[in-house]
Design a protein around this motif. Structure first.
Motif, PDB file in Angstrom:
ATOM      1  N   THR A   1      -3.164 -13.004   2.449  1.00  0.00           N
ATOM      2  CA  THR A   1      -2.576 -11.767   1.942  1.00  0.00           C
ATOM      3  C   THR A   1      -1.712 -11.126   3.013  1.00  0.00           C
ATOM      4  OG1 THR A   1      -4.436 -11.387   0.439  1.00  0.00           O
ATOM      5  CG2 THR A   1      -3.080  -9.484   1.009  1.00  0.00           C
ATOM      6  N   LEU A   2      -0.488 -10.826   2.663  1.00  0.00           N
ATOM      7  CA  LEU A   2       0.476 -10.194   3.554  1.00  0.00           C
ATOM      8  C   LEU A   2       0.617  -8.733   3.155  1.00  0.00           C
ATOM      9  CD1 LEU A   2       2.522 -11.021   5.852  1.00  0.00           C
ATOM     10  CD2 LEU A   2       4.240 -11.116   4.041  1.00  0.00           C
ATOM     11  N   LEU A   3       0.324  -7.823   4.069  1.00  0.00           N
ATOM     12  CA  LEU A   3       0.329  -6.383   3.795  1.00  0.00           C
ATOM     13  C   LEU A   3       1.647  -5.744   4.188  1.00  0.00           C
ATOM     14  CD1 LEU A   3      -0.989  -3.583   3.219  1.00  0.00           C
ATOM     15  CD2 LEU A   3      -1.893  -3.669   5.562  1.00  0.00           C
ATOM     16  N   ASN A   4       2.171  -4.932   3.301  1.00  0.00           N
ATOM     17  CA  ASN A   4       3.290  -4.034   3.617  1.00  0.00           C
ATOM     18  C   ASN A   4       2.793  -2.619   3.324  1.00  0.00           C
ATOM     19  OD1 ASN A   4       5.689  -2.785   4.161  1.00  0.00           O
ATOM     20  ND2 ASN A   4       6.829  -3.696   2.466  1.00  0.00           N
ATOM     21  N   ASP A   5       2.353  -1.930   4.363  1.00  0.00           N
ATOM     22  CA  ASP A   5       1.781  -0.586   4.241  1.00  0.00           C
ATOM     23  C   ASP A   5       2.883   0.439   4.509  1.00  0.00           C
ATOM     24  OD1 ASP A   5       0.323   1.756   4.327  1.00  0.00           O
ATOM     25  OD2 ASP A   5      -0.889   1.198   6.064  1.00  0.00           O
ATOM     26  N   VAL A   6       3.248   1.185   3.473  1.00  0.00           N
ATOM     27  CA  VAL A   6       4.290   2.205   3.622  1.00  0.00           C
ATOM     28  C   VAL A   6       3.741   3.605   3.359  1.00  0.00           C
ATOM     29  CG1 VAL A   6       6.203   0.645   3.142  1.00  0.00           C
ATOM     30  CG2 VAL A   6       5.070   1.813   1.234  1.00  0.00           C
ATOM     31  N   SER A   7       2.422   3.743   3.386  1.00  0.00           N
ATOM     32  CA  SER A   7       1.805   5.062   3.196  1.00  0.00           C
ATOM     33  C   SER A   7       2.262   6.017   4.295  1.00  0.00           C
ATOM     34  CB  SER A   7       0.281   4.936   3.205  1.00  0.00           C
ATOM     35  OG  SER A   7      -0.181   4.422   4.450  1.00  0.00           O
ATOM     36  N   CYS A   8       2.183   7.310   4.010  1.00  0.00           N
ATOM     37  CA  CYS A   8       2.698   8.283   4.970  1.00  0.00           C
ATOM     38  C   CYS A   8       1.984   9.613   4.789  1.00  0.00           C
ATOM     39  CB  CYS A   8       4.200   8.474   4.770  1.00  0.00           C
ATOM     40  SG  CYS A   8       5.049   9.343   6.115  1.00  0.00           S
ATOM     41  N   ALA A   9       1.504  10.161   5.904  1.00  0.00           N
ATOM     42  CA  ALA A   9       0.839  11.460   5.851  1.00  0.00           C
ATOM     43  C   ALA A   9       1.778  12.513   5.275  1.00  0.00           C
ATOM     44  CB  ALA A   9       0.381  11.873   7.245  1.00  0.00           C
TER      45      ALA A   9
ATOM     46  N   ALA B   1       0.847  -1.196   0.000  1.00  0.00           N
ATOM     47  CA  ALA B   1       0.000   0.000   0.000  1.00  0.00           C
ATOM     48  C   ALA B   1       0.876   1.236   0.000  1.00  0.00           C
ATOM     49  CB  ALA B   1      -0.925   0.008   1.217  1.00  0.00           C
ATOM     50  N   LEU B   2       0.687   2.079  -0.996  1.00  0.00           N
ATOM     51  CA  LEU B   2       1.404   3.343  -1.135  1.00  0.00           C
ATOM     52  C   LEU B   2       0.409   4.481  -0.989  1.00  0.00           C
ATOM     53  CD1 LEU B   2       3.295   2.454  -4.467  1.00  0.00           C
ATOM     54  CD2 LEU B   2       4.062   1.949  -2.134  1.00  0.00           C
ATOM     55  N   GLY B   3       0.849   5.634  -0.465  1.00  0.00           N
ATOM     56  CA  GLY B   3      -0.089   6.736  -0.447  1.00  0.00           C
ATOM     57  C   GLY B   3       0.204   7.811   0.562  1.00  0.00           C
ATOM     58  N   ASP B   4      -0.749   8.752   0.643  1.00  0.00           N
ATOM     59  CA  ASP B   4      -0.645   9.916   1.523  1.00  0.00           C
ATOM     60  C   ASP B   4      -1.534   9.712   2.751  1.00  0.00           C
ATOM     61  OD1 ASP B   4      -3.266  10.416   0.619  1.00  0.00           O
ATOM     62  OD2 ASP B   4      -2.613  11.833  -0.909  1.00  0.00           O
TER      63      ASP B   4
ATOM     64  N   THR C   1      -1.909  -0.917  -4.088  1.00  0.00           N
ATOM     65  CA  THR C   1      -2.873   0.185  -4.099  1.00  0.00           C
ATOM     66  C   THR C   1      -2.104   1.473  -3.902  1.00  0.00           C
ATOM     67  OG1 THR C   1      -3.330   0.023  -1.708  1.00  0.00           O
ATOM     68  CG2 THR C   1      -4.757  -1.209  -3.205  1.00  0.00           C
ATOM     69  N   ILE C   2      -2.545   2.526  -4.591  1.00  0.00           N
ATOM     70  CA  ILE C   2      -1.860   3.813  -4.558  1.00  0.00           C
ATOM     71  C   ILE C   2      -2.899   4.902  -4.329  1.00  0.00           C
ATOM     72  CG2 ILE C   2      -0.245   5.338  -5.760  1.00  0.00           C
ATOM     73  CD1 ILE C   2       0.108   2.961  -7.792  1.00  0.00           C
ATOM     74  N   GLY C   3      -2.762   5.640  -3.253  1.00  0.00           N
ATOM     75  CA  GLY C   3      -3.631   6.785  -2.978  1.00  0.00           C
ATOM     76  C   GLY C   3      -2.796   8.042  -2.905  1.00  0.00           C
ATOM     77  N   ILE C   4      -2.619   8.713  -4.019  1.00  0.00           N
ATOM     78  CA  ILE C   4      -1.661   9.821  -4.086  1.00  0.00           C
ATOM     79  C   ILE C   4      -2.193  10.885  -5.047  1.00  0.00           C
ATOM     80  CG2 ILE C   4      -0.258   9.056  -6.048  1.00  0.00           C
ATOM     81  CD1 ILE C   4       1.126  10.188  -2.622  1.00  0.00           C
ATOM     82  N   GLY C   5      -1.694  12.104  -4.885  1.00  0.00           N
ATOM     83  CA  GLY C   5      -2.032  13.188  -5.816  1.00  0.00           C
ATOM     84  C   GLY C   5      -2.585  14.424  -5.141  1.00  0.00           C
ATOM     85  N   GLY C   6      -3.276  14.254  -4.014  1.00  0.00           N
ATOM     86  CA  GLY C   6      -3.905  15.401  -3.371  1.00  0.00           C
ATOM     87  C   GLY C   6      -2.931  16.415  -2.820  1.00  0.00           C
ATOM     88  N   ASN C   7      -1.719  15.967  -2.462  1.00  0.00           N
ATOM     89  CA  ASN C   7      -0.717  16.892  -1.923  1.00  0.00           C
ATOM     90  C   ASN C   7       0.176  17.501  -2.987  1.00  0.00           C
ATOM     91  OD1 ASN C   7      -1.433  16.653   0.817  1.00  0.00           O
ATOM     92  ND2 ASN C   7      -0.260  14.763   1.024  1.00  0.00           N
TER      93      ASN C   7
ATOM     94  N   TYR D   1      -7.526   1.914   5.318  1.00  0.00           N
ATOM     95  CA  TYR D   1      -8.150   1.022   4.345  1.00  0.00           C
ATOM     96  C   TYR D   1      -7.235  -0.117   3.900  1.00  0.00           C
ATOM     97  CZ  TYR D   1      -6.197   3.516   0.202  1.00  0.00           C
ATOM     98  OH  TYR D   1      -5.382   4.069  -0.739  1.00  0.00           O
ATOM     99  N   PRO D   2      -5.907   0.073   3.793  1.00  0.00           N
ATOM    100  CA  PRO D   2      -5.091  -1.100   3.470  1.00  0.00           C
ATOM    101  C   PRO D   2      -5.198  -2.204   4.522  1.00  0.00           C
ATOM    102  CG  PRO D   2      -3.862   0.901   3.019  1.00  0.00           C
ATOM    103  CD  PRO D   2      -5.099   1.299   3.768  1.00  0.00           C
ATOM    104  N   ALA D   3      -5.176  -1.819   5.808  1.00  0.00           N
ATOM    105  CA  ALA D   3      -5.278  -2.820   6.869  1.00  0.00           C
ATOM    106  C   ALA D   3      -6.646  -3.499   6.849  1.00  0.00           C
ATOM    107  CB  ALA D   3      -5.022  -2.164   8.218  1.00  0.00           C
ATOM    108  N   ALA D   4      -7.711  -2.699   6.668  1.00  0.00           N
ATOM    109  CA  ALA D   4      -9.054  -3.270   6.619  1.00  0.00           C
ATOM    110  C   ALA D   4      -9.202  -4.214   5.431  1.00  0.00           C
ATOM    111  CB  ALA D   4     -10.092  -2.150   6.551  1.00  0.00           C
TER     112      ALA D   4
END
Length: 295
Positions: free
Chosen positions: A77-85, A38-41, A118-124, A66-69
């Motif tokens: 499925t093994l999650l590696n969540d590296v998203s960051c505010a 999981a990538l994102g802001d 999954t990628i949640g990016i762009g708003g910043n 949402y990645p954890a959920a």
């Protein structure tokens, strides 16, 4: 963007109750599981949603984002969540400065054998989101029934935020191309942003925007989501997941909102960000997309 960095510093200062939770789902061997990155802001990481992870604390990453959920609902499925505010597209390939340290380049988590991204990016990017939340509430008193924020960002008849979003589309196209190069077999989903404001009506105590700026805020968000959809279509190997329709009736003004209003909920959600209900809603939309693909 300075405003987003300073916001992160404020949020970190109140996270003394943060608890460390596992970053991954399940304990199966590597050969038995599908690998999800999981990538994102912050709309991915989940600032102030309990429980906040400490790896690193400055990313404000929740164990109920949402990645954890989603990972809890997907089998094996093994999650590696590296998203960051605070992340923008540059933080995919560069380390991101955060309070108390750095977050590694998010692309470092991608591997040739990654199965889902999954990628949640762009708003910043180009300060779009930060500009809206830092500027619009301050302008409400100058013209409560008008659209002073839209006027502020319109120069010579051109909406400067929409111009910035056009560049964001190109930035996200580069991100998607790089993801595909690094993880050639992965299912790649580009996640859109859920609705913040209602389609009609106002709630200035929750969203302190001038009345006329509500429609403009919706227009800006729809423009951003359309840019993301175009980026995914141009890439041709990524899919845009539109969370905007599902979030209708769950805006910040609603009785069961997915989005927090202007005030931080120190044990629930950061201002103008998804709460746990919103994260679950977004996860449900993504799960439906994956189910249609046979996951």
């Amino acid at each position: 963007m300075r405003s987003r960095r300073s916001l992160l510093a404020v949020l970190v200062s109140v996270l003394f109750l943060a608890l460390l939770q596992p970053a991954t789902a399940g304990a199966a061997s590597r050969d038995d599981v599908r690998h999800y990155v999981a990538l994102g802001d912050s709309y991915t990481s989940g600032p102030l949603i309990p429980f906040q992870r400490l790896d690193p604390l400055g990313c404000l990453r929740s164990t109920n984002n949402y990645p954890a959920a989603l990972a809890r609902e997907l089998e094996n499925t093994l999650l590696n969540d590296v998203s960051c505010a605070g992340a923008d597209t540059t933080d995919m390939t560069e380390r991101q400065e955060i309070p108390l340290g750095f977050n590694a380049p998010q692309f470092d988590a991608l591997e040739p054998g990654t199965d889902l991204v999954t990628i949640g990016i762009g708003g910043n990017d180009h300060g779009v989101f930060g500009s809206v939340i830092s500027t619009c509430p301050e302008l409400r008193d100058s013209d409560p029934t008008g659209n002073p924020c839209q006027d502020h960002f319109t120069v010579d008849g051109v909406d400067t935020l929409k111009t910035a979003i056009a560049q964001t589309r190109l930035d996200v196209e580069d991100v998607l191309a790089d993801v595909r190069n690094r993880s050639p077999e992965a299912t790649v989903l580009l996640i859109g942003y859920p609705r913040i404001a209602p389609p009609t009506g106002t709630c200035p105590g929750i969203l302190p925007f001038a009345d006329g700026d509500y429609a403009w805020l919706n227009d800006i968000e729809e423009t951003l989501n359309a840019a993301l959809a175009t980026a995914a279509a141009t890439n041709g190997t990524a899919t845009f997941v539109d969370t905007y329709p599902a979030s209708l009736g769950h805006d910040a003004c609603a009785d069961r909102p997915w989005i927090q209003g202007q005030h931080h909920n120190l044990l629930g959600a950061a201002s103008y960000h998804p709460n746990r209900r919103g994260m679950a809603g977004v996860a449900g939309v993504i799960e439906d997309e994956l189910a249609a693909r046979g996951w």
